[in-house]
Design a protein around this motif. Sequence first.
Motif, PDB file in Angstrom:
ATOM      1  N   ARG A 205      26.919 -15.475  39.520  1.00  0.00           N
ATOM      2  CA  ARG A 205      25.386 -16.992  38.967  1.00  0.00           C
ATOM      3  C   ARG A 205      25.938 -17.961  39.759  1.00  0.00           C
TER       4      ARG A 205
ATOM      5  N   THR B 261      26.075 -20.458  42.888  1.00  0.00           N
ATOM      6  CA  THR B 261      24.974 -20.277  43.974  1.00  0.00           C
ATOM      7  C   THR B 261      25.020 -20.788  45.982  1.00  0.00           C
ATOM      8  N   PHE B 262      24.442 -20.322  46.299  1.00  0.00           N
ATOM      9  CA  PHE B 262      24.645 -21.129  47.905  1.00  0.00           C
ATOM     10  C   PHE B 262      25.168 -22.190  47.799  1.00  0.00           C
ATOM     11  N   ASP B 263      24.838 -23.040  47.439  1.00  0.00           N
ATOM     12  CA  ASP B 263      25.146 -24.056  47.583  1.00  0.00           C
ATOM     13  C   ASP B 263      26.064 -24.534  47.164  1.00  0.00           C
ATOM     14  N   ARG B 264      26.036 -23.886  45.919  1.00  0.00           N
ATOM     15  CA  ARG B 264      26.813 -24.796  45.244  1.00  0.00           C
ATOM     16  C   ARG B 264      28.256 -23.980  44.920  1.00  0.00           C
TER      17      ARG B 264
END
Length: 110
Positions: free
Chosen positions: A79, A81-84
């Motif tokens: 779950r 995300t790439f930015d997270r």
Amino acid sequence: MAAALDIGISDFLLLSRKAISWIYRDHRYDAMSRLYSPQQAAELLVGRRKALGLSQAEVAARLGISQNRLSELETRPERLTFDRLLALAGVLGLELALGERKPVEAEGEW
């Protein structure tokens, strides 16, 4: 040039903060872990957080999310995300690098 450092992910997770700092500074690219699944990423990130002596609440506060949300991301890394993932890696003093995947060598006939 520094000598190659042979270290697996399980060994990396057991290292102290000082040892991690030394490896990162002196063997930055020798100690990189290859990741092939979200679960491997979670193990590395959780291990790094613990090695740095940081609680989920401390890391979550730095990311601007709740401790419950960080706990969910650590247990369900698919779950993320790439930015997270980039933000979490940054908080933990890690970086992401992409490279060409080495071809799998045939180990003989089946």
